[in-house]
Design a protein around this motif. Structure first.
Motif, PDB file in Angstrom:
ATOM      1  N   TYR A  19     -12.587   5.782   9.065  1.00  0.00           N
ATOM      2  CA  TYR A  19     -13.586   4.900   9.695  1.00  0.00           C
ATOM      3  C   TYR A  19     -13.057   4.246  10.960  1.00  0.00           C
ATOM      4  O   TYR A  19     -13.738   4.204  11.980  1.00  0.00           O
ATOM      5  N   SER A  20     -11.840   3.741  10.919  1.00  0.00           N
ATOM      6  CA  SER A  20     -11.286   3.103  12.122  1.00  0.00           C
ATOM      7  C   SER A  20     -10.478   4.087  12.966  1.00  0.00           C
ATOM      8  O   SER A  20     -10.316   3.880  14.174  1.00  0.00           O
ATOM      9  N   GLY A  21      -9.923   5.093  12.343  1.00  0.00           N
ATOM     10  CA  GLY A  21      -9.030   5.995  13.067  1.00  0.00           C
ATOM     11  C   GLY A  21      -7.699   5.350  13.397  1.00  0.00           C
ATOM     12  O   GLY A  21      -6.881   5.912  14.126  1.00  0.00           O
ATOM     13  N   LEU A  23      -4.199   4.366  12.150  1.00  0.00           N
ATOM     14  CA  LEU A  23      -3.302   4.778  11.063  1.00  0.00           C
ATOM     15  C   LEU A  23      -2.090   3.859  11.017  1.00  0.00           C
ATOM     16  O   LEU A  23      -1.414   3.657  12.034  1.00  0.00           O
ATOM     17  N   VAL A  24      -1.818   3.299   9.836  1.00  0.00           N
ATOM     18  CA  VAL A  24      -0.719   2.337   9.697  1.00  0.00           C
ATOM     19  C   VAL A  24       0.228   2.800   8.592  1.00  0.00           C
ATOM     20  O   VAL A  24      -0.203   3.307   7.554  1.00  0.00           O
ATOM     21  N   GLY A  25       1.515   2.596   8.836  1.00  0.00           N
ATOM     22  CA  GLY A  25       2.532   2.866   7.815  1.00  0.00           C
ATOM     23  C   GLY A  25       3.463   1.679   7.697  1.00  0.00           C
ATOM     24  O   GLY A  25       3.715   0.970   8.683  1.00  0.00           O
ATOM     25  N   CYS A  39       0.628   3.023   3.106  1.00  0.00           N
ATOM     26  CA  CYS A  39      -0.249   3.327   4.242  1.00  0.00           C
ATOM     27  C   CYS A  39      -1.565   2.588   4.031  1.00  0.00           C
ATOM     28  O   CYS A  39      -1.819   2.075   2.942  1.00  0.00           O
ATOM     29  N   ASN A  40      -2.364   2.520   5.081  1.00  0.00           N
ATOM     30  CA  ASN A  40      -3.682   1.917   4.887  1.00  0.00           C
ATOM     31  C   ASN A  40      -4.618   2.933   4.230  1.00  0.00           C
ATOM     32  O   ASN A  40      -4.531   4.144   4.464  1.00  0.00           O
ATOM     33  N   ILE A  41      -5.480   2.405   3.384  1.00  0.00           N
ATOM     34  CA  ILE A  41      -6.423   3.239   2.626  1.00  0.00           C
ATOM     35  C   ILE A  41      -7.807   2.612   2.797  1.00  0.00           C
ATOM     36  O   ILE A  41      -8.069   1.528   2.256  1.00  0.00           O
ATOM     37  N   PRO A  48     -13.152  -2.964   0.576  1.00  0.00           N
ATOM     38  CA  PRO A  48     -12.063  -2.566  -0.334  1.00  0.00           C
ATOM     39  C   PRO A  48     -10.850  -1.975   0.380  1.00  0.00           C
ATOM     40  O   PRO A  48      -9.850  -1.666  -0.264  1.00  0.00           O
ATOM     41  N   THR A  49     -10.919  -1.830   1.687  1.00  0.00           N
ATOM     42  CA  THR A  49      -9.788  -1.266   2.446  1.00  0.00           C
ATOM     43  C   THR A  49      -8.495  -2.019   2.154  1.00  0.00           C
ATOM     44  O   THR A  49      -8.475  -3.252   2.104  1.00  0.00           O
ATOM     45  N   ASN A  50      -7.433  -1.261   1.941  1.00  0.00           N
ATOM     46  CA  ASN A  50      -6.119  -1.875   1.706  1.00  0.00           C
ATOM     47  C   ASN A  50      -5.199  -1.566   2.880  1.00  0.00           C
ATOM     48  O   ASN A  50      -5.066  -0.416   3.296  1.00  0.00           O
ATOM     49  N   CYS A  51      -4.554  -2.594   3.404  1.00  0.00           N
ATOM     50  CA  CYS A  51      -3.617  -2.412   4.518  1.00  0.00           C
ATOM     51  C   CYS A  51      -2.328  -1.754   4.024  1.00  0.00           C
ATOM     52  O   CYS A  51      -1.975  -1.835   2.835  1.00  0.00           O
ATOM     53  N   ALA A  52      -1.612  -1.151   4.945  1.00  0.00           N
ATOM     54  CA  ALA A  52      -0.342  -0.475   4.634  1.00  0.00           C
ATOM     55  C   ALA A  52       0.667  -1.436   4.002  1.00  0.00           C
ATOM     56  O   ALA A  52       1.374  -1.082   3.052  1.00  0.00           O
ATOM     57  N   GLU A  53       0.726  -2.654   4.524  1.00  0.00           N
ATOM     58  CA  GLU A  53       1.705  -3.629   4.028  1.00  0.00           C
ATOM     59  C   GLU A  53       1.434  -3.981   2.572  1.00  0.00           C
ATOM     60  O   GLU A  53       2.342  -4.050   1.748  1.00  0.00           O
ATOM     61  N   ARG A  54       0.160  -4.206   2.261  1.00  0.00           N
ATOM     62  CA  ARG A  54      -0.167  -4.557   0.870  1.00  0.00           C
ATOM     63  C   ARG A  54       0.030  -3.368  -0.056  1.00  0.00           C
ATOM     64  O   ARG A  54       0.461  -3.534  -1.199  1.00  0.00           O
ATOM     65  N   PRO A  84       1.915  -3.087  15.424  1.00  0.00           N
ATOM     66  CA  PRO A  84       0.913  -3.959  14.803  1.00  0.00           C
ATOM     67  C   PRO A  84       1.517  -5.180  14.102  1.00  0.00           C
ATOM     68  O   PRO A  84       2.517  -5.072  13.396  1.00  0.00           O
ATOM     69  N   ALA A  85       0.877  -6.311  14.323  1.00  0.00           N
ATOM     70  CA  ALA A  85       1.234  -7.522  13.568  1.00  0.00           C
ATOM     71  C   ALA A  85       0.421  -7.506  12.273  1.00  0.00           C
ATOM     72  O   ALA A  85      -0.744  -7.097  12.269  1.00  0.00           O
ATOM     73  N   PRO A  86       1.013  -7.938  11.169  1.00  0.00           N
ATOM     74  CA  PRO A  86       0.277  -7.942   9.898  1.00  0.00           C
ATOM     75  C   PRO A  86      -0.934  -8.873   9.947  1.00  0.00           C
ATOM     76  O   PRO A  86      -0.886  -9.923  10.598  1.00  0.00           O
ATOM     77  N   CYS A  87      -1.987  -8.510   9.245  1.00  0.00           N
ATOM     78  CA  CYS A  87      -3.165  -9.380   9.178  1.00  0.00           C
ATOM     79  C   CYS A  87      -2.863 -10.589   8.293  1.00  0.00           C
ATOM     80  O   CYS A  87      -1.862 -10.629   7.565  1.00  0.00           O
ATOM     81  N   GLY A  88      -3.748 -11.568   8.334  1.00  0.00           N
ATOM     82  CA  GLY A  88      -3.542 -12.804   7.581  1.00  0.00           C
ATOM     83  C   GLY A  88      -3.484 -12.594   6.074  1.00  0.00           C
ATOM     84  O   GLY A  88      -2.731 -13.276   5.371  1.00  0.00           O
TER      85      GLY A  88
END
Ligand code: THU
Length: 130
Positions: A19-21, A23-25, A39-41, A48-54, A84-88
């Motif tokens: 959806y966003s294109g 890609l995060v690791g 990775c982000n899913i 429900p999207t999960n960031c790579a960090e989480r 990328p800086a991590p989201c809040g």
């Protein structure tokens, strides 16, 4: 450092981001030296999207890890890497498990081009029930 960033880059190859294109690791180093990657899913329902960090944190915690040293993050669209800086939300998850003045966040474009910050610098305060 270079090795951790390389692991984050490899994890980025697994990103599911139709959806966003974007890609995060991420590669999370535990106090015992083990590394968990994530990775982000994304999801069609977006939230429900999960960031790579989480993803990396939840994998590690679900395998019994509770102490962490640092995390390397890489990301960008196919054609353009950014640091990328991590989201809040991810910062709040980090704050649950990490000492804010000790845990390091490495935001990398590649193995030679990155910035480092302590969690405290990116999240000076956090919600806590403790
Ligand atoms: N994303 C991450 O994986 N980590 C971040 O720190 C910020 C954003 C993901 C979520 C979404 O899949 C995509 O990047 C665009 O926001």
């Amino acid at each position: 450092m270079e090795d951790l960033i390389k692991k984050a880059m490899a994890a980025r190859e697994m990103a599911y981001a139709p959806y966003s294109g974007f890609l995060v690791g991420a590669a999370l180093e535990c106090a015992d030296g083990t590394v968990f990657t994530g990775c982000n899913i994304e999801n069609a329902s977006f939230s429900p999207t999960n960031c790579a960090e989480r993803t990396a944190f939840f994998k590690a915690v679900s395998e019994g890890k509770r102490e962490f040293v640092r995390i390397a993050i890489v990301g960008g669209r196919r054609e353009e890497m950014v640091a990328p800086a991590p989201c809040g939300v991810c910062l709040q998850v980090m704050a649950e498990f990490c000492k804010a003045n000790e845990f390091q966040i490495i935001m990398a474009k590649d193995t030679q081009d990155y910035t480092e910050a302590y969690l405290k610098e990116l999240l000076p305060n956090n919600f806590s029930l403790k």
